[in-house]
Write an enzyme that holds these catalytic residues in place. Sequence first.
Site, PDB file in Angstrom:
ATOM      1  N   SER A   1       0.835  -1.204   0.000  1.00  0.00           N
ATOM      2  CA  SER A   1       0.000   0.000   0.000  1.00  0.00           C
ATOM      3  C   SER A   1       0.861   1.242   0.000  1.00  0.00           C
ATOM      4  CB  SER A   1      -0.905   0.013   1.236  1.00  0.00           C
ATOM      5  OG  SER A   1      -1.544   1.262   1.387  1.00  0.00           O
ATOM      6  N   LYS A   2       0.482   2.222  -0.834  1.00  0.00           N
ATOM      7  CA  LYS A   2       1.228   3.480  -0.866  1.00  0.00           C
ATOM      8  C   LYS A   2       1.040   4.273   0.413  1.00  0.00           C
ATOM      9  CE  LYS A   2      -2.358   6.014  -3.458  1.00  0.00           C
ATOM     10  NZ  LYS A   2      -2.747   6.967  -2.437  1.00  0.00           N
ATOM     11  N   ARG A   3       0.023   3.947   1.188  1.00  0.00           N
ATOM     12  CA  ARG A   3      -0.271   4.717   2.399  1.00  0.00           C
ATOM     13  C   ARG A   3       0.545   4.263   3.608  1.00  0.00           C
ATOM     14  NH1 ARG A   3      -5.063   3.815  -0.290  1.00  0.00           N
ATOM     15  NH2 ARG A   3      -6.182   5.699  -0.952  1.00  0.00           N
TER      16      ARG A   3
ATOM     17  N   ASN B   1       7.943   7.656  -3.081  1.00  0.00           N
ATOM     18  CA  ASN B   1       7.541   6.462  -2.367  1.00  0.00           C
ATOM     19  C   ASN B   1       7.876   5.252  -3.217  1.00  0.00           C
ATOM     20  OD1 ASN B   1       6.060   4.329  -1.229  1.00  0.00           O
ATOM     21  ND2 ASN B   1       4.388   5.664  -0.589  1.00  0.00           N
TER      22      ASN B   1
END
Length: 526
Positions: A253-255, A290
């Site tokens: 997940s990028k979060r 990221n």
Amino acid sequence: MTVRTRFAPSPTGYLHIGGVRTALFNWLFARRHGGRFILRIDDTDRERNVEAALRPILDGFRWLGIDWDEGPEVGGPYAPYYQSQRTERYRAAVGELLDRGLAYRDYATADETTAEREAAQREKRRFIYSRRWMAETDADAARFEGEGRTAVVRLKMPREGACRFDDLVRGPVAFDWALEQDHVIQRADCSHLYHLASAVDDHDFAISHVIRAEEHLSNTPRQIFIAEGLGYELPRYAHLPYVAAPGGSEKLSKRKLGKYLTQPEFKKVHDHGAGILAALGEVVVPARFNPVLVEFYRDVGYRPDALVNYLLLLGWSLDDRTEDFARNEMIEHFSLERVNRSAASFDPQKLMAFEERRMNALPAAEKAEVVTPYLGRLGLLGAEPTASERDRVAAVVAAAGDRIKVAGEIVRYAEFFQDDTVFPYDAKAFRKRVGAPGAADRLRRFRPVLEAVEPFDAPTLDAALHRFVEAEEIKIGQIIHAVRVAVTGKGVGFGLFEALEILGRAACLARIDRALAVAEAQSDAD
């Protein structure tokens, strides 16, 4: 049958590693079978329909070499390829489902459906909507609307039997219809939801194979219900295992960048890239910088084929030994039968190993070409470098060898392209190597050696320095480190004699003179 696959991103402004892996498998399958790969934009969520948010996605695919045969900026026989432009088509499909009794207008309020859900929780039973506020006739609808209610349109799902289909990755799959909710397909404002739009588009665009992440597996029964209800021929389904975060315990997940950065392997790759951008003087925006996003690898200079090659192996393999594939070999060998059912863990360190191999395999001229734009971003080269500038880039790249793992690492050798009077010194290295007792005097005595040596090339410079060491009766470390810091500003780097040759006699003498002046000024200040 013509193979037609699709990838359908939402315009979020990001291109996620997991999404790219799915797109790659669709692209490879289409290319392997001589078919067509379609890019469709799922922008039914009006709040996220921002044109600027689509640009990074399209640019990312182009950088990776994943081209699309139909879609944005390409067009095609089934245009438009934006769901936001297909509202009338979805409205017609909803009308058909209503007419066939496969959907209904529901006038329940949010509080009423919430109350039913909470009652099911208290009674410890599965929530299934009662359809209490279903309008079965126009008279029902008029009565509800007279109460000030507005309607959504829900699917009228079966309450018995099962949905069965053969998944090309997972094999036979079955879902009990009784466990399916009456999903909303049209909101009260008449906008349409994903399940309806996806089923209609897959039919209208003649998609033969829906290859997507396994998180969509649970969506398949409701989409099959819609498609069969509208009389569509079903595509074949293939649900890919998700790309797992490092360690394999959860979906990438990028979060969750902060969590991943607690892992040394992930942090190392992130910090390596951050260092390159910092050297470029560019602001590191955490949301975009990221390693879960494709932009990260493009911005710091990874080779696109290295990333594509690594993503190929996240859930697919040819055998237990082959790792490196050219693009044509990927297409030749790819098949859904070789896709694994279990999740594949994303390992940024292993990706770096693929990158190093690709970079080291580049011909010298091509390697110099891919690093040159980063010097341009630093303002050290013009838009059209001169022949001598190109020669210097090639020389630095050759001398640095495998130290340049990604194209952006050329910025670590900016001193070879900076003015002799302004390139920076590493303060600690300067004081240790040039400011040490006797170091400046030795450097001053070595200067005439450089001024006289002929030819000014690495082997001759090597021999001249060794003669100097013997004549001075000193250790080589007492002069070689001071020379390096004086001419490059750094205490470490590739071979000193190659560095001297690349800079040239005039630059080396000017840099030594400057270093001596700085050392004298520091001595006076002390």
